[in-house]
Design a protein around this motif. Structure first.
Motif, PDB file in Angstrom:
ATOM      1  N   TRP A 127       0.835  -1.195   0.000  1.00 30.25           N
ATOM      2  CA  TRP A 127       0.000   0.000   0.000  1.00 30.25           C
ATOM      3  C   TRP A 127       0.872   1.249   0.000  1.00 30.25           C
ATOM      4  N   TYR A 143       1.168   5.552  -0.308  1.00 35.92           N
ATOM      5  CA  TYR A 143       0.604   6.919  -0.276  1.00 35.92           C
ATOM      6  C   TYR A 143       1.693   7.873  -0.724  1.00 35.92           C
ATOM      7  N   GLN A 154      -6.713  -2.210  -8.139  1.00 37.58           N
ATOM      8  CA  GLN A 154      -6.150  -1.022  -7.501  1.00 37.58           C
ATOM      9  C   GLN A 154      -7.044  -0.584  -6.336  1.00 37.58           C
ATOM     10  N   ILE A 191      -8.211   0.828  -2.601  1.00 32.95           N
ATOM     11  CA  ILE A 191      -7.791   2.000  -1.842  1.00 32.95           C
ATOM     12  C   ILE A 191      -8.005   1.739  -0.354  1.00 32.95           C
ATOM     13  N   THR A 238      -2.850   3.418  -2.048  1.00 35.46           N
ATOM     14  CA  THR A 238      -3.264   2.611  -3.199  1.00 35.46           C
ATOM     15  C   THR A 238      -2.577   1.252  -3.156  1.00 35.46           C
TER      16      THR A 238
END
Length: 251
Positions: A46, A48, A129, A131, A145
Motif C-alpha cells: 500500500w 501513499y 487497484q 484503496i 493505493t
C-alpha cells in the motif's frame, strides 16, 4: 448486576424492540469481516504519495507485522486487526541519516502509525487497484493505493534462489533475436557462507524489480514462482527480485 437493575434493563430492551428492528452482526460475521480486512491488507502493498516528496510511504502487512518504508529507513511495528481498524504497537526502525525532507516524511509516517487504534476504510470496488484510507488521530484521511504482491499475482508461494548476474550479456534467440543475461545459481548454508556455485547459463526471462547494469556484477535473492498455465512462448517461471545481496563494480 442487581435484580432491580436487571428488570429495568430487560424492560428497556423490550420497549426498543417494539419500536424498531435492529440487525447486529453475529460473532461469526464479525470474525469474517476482520479476516477479510487482514487477508486483503496482506495481499497487497500500500502506497501513499505525499506532495512534498517524490518518494511514497509504503506499507506491507505480513502476519502480525507491519513494515513501513517512507524513503530511507526501514520501520515496523506489531499489528492486530479489527472490524474497520487495526491496532499498532511502538514503531521501531533503523536510524540512518537521510535528507531533511525524507526524515520529516518518516517522522510523519511514524506518528501516523504509532501505537494506537487506527480507523481505516477499505474500498475494493477496483480489485486491481484497491484503496485503503487511513485516518489520523486528528481525523485527517490519507489514501493508500494497493498493488498486488507477487504471491497474489501468481497465486502461490515462491521458491527462494540466489542468482549471480554477470555484467556481460550474450546474443540469444527466444521469441526473437535478443541479448540475454548470463546467470549462475549460488547456494548458501545457514551461516550465510557460499557452499556451491553453478555453471553460467543464458537467462531468457526477466527479473521483476532488477535492472541489469553492464558495469556491475550482482548477486540477487530472487523469488521464483511457477506459472500455472504459461503461454506457448512464455517461461514456466516468473522471477521477482527480493533483495540485493552483493554488488561489485567491474573495471
Amino acid at each position: 448486576m442487581n435484580f432491580k437493575f436487571a428488570i429495568l434493563a430487560l424492560s428497556l430492551a423490550g420497549a426498543l424492540t417494539a419500536c424498531q428492528t435492529t440487525t447486529l452482526p453475529s460473532q461469526k460475521e464479525s470474525v469474517s469481516v476482520t479476516q477479510h480486512l487482514s487477508q486483503t491488507l496482506q495481499a497487497y502493498t500500500w502506497a501513499y504519495q505525499p506532495t512534498q516528496t517524490s518518494k511514497p510511504i509504503v506499507l506491507t502487512f505480513q502476519g502480525d507485522r507491519l513494515s513501513i518504508h517512507a524513503g530511507c529507513n526501514s520501520m515496523g511495528t506489531q499489528v492486530t486487526f479489527g472490524h474497520d481498524q487495526f491496532k499498532t504497537g511502538h514503531v521501531v526502525g533503523t536510524m540512518m541519516a537521510c535528507e531533511p525532507a525524507i526524515m520529516q516524511q518518516e517522522q510523519f509516517a511514524s506518528s501516523l502509525l504509532q501505537n494506537r487504534d487506527i480507523k481505516v476504510k477499505l474500498d475494493t470496488t477496483k480489485p486491481a487497484q484497491p484503496i485503503l484510507t487511513v485516518y489520523a488521530a486528528d481525523g485527517k484521511s490519507y489514501p493508500f493505493t494497493g498493488t498486488a504482491t507477487p504471491e497474489t499475482t501468481y497465486q502461490g508461494q515462491a521458491k527462494t534462489i540466489f542468482l549471480e548476474i554477470s555484467p556481460d550479456t550474450k546474443a540469444c534467440v527466444g521469441v526473437a533475436a535478443q541479448q540475454c543475461m548470463q546467470v549462475r545459481e549460488i547456494q548458501y548454508n545457514e551461516q550465510g557462507l557460499k557452499t556451491a556455485t553453478g555453471e553460467w547459463q543464458l537467462f531468457y526471462s526477466q527479473i521483476e524489480g532488477f535492472k541489469h547494469d553492464p558495469k556491475l556484477r550482482s548477486i540477487v535473492r530472487v523469488k521464483r514462482f511457477t506459472i500455472a498455465h504459461p503461454a506457448a512462448d512464455q517461461s514456466q517461471y516468473a522471477y521477482v527480485k527480493d533483495m540485493l545481496v552483493e554488488q561489485e563494480l567491474m573495471k
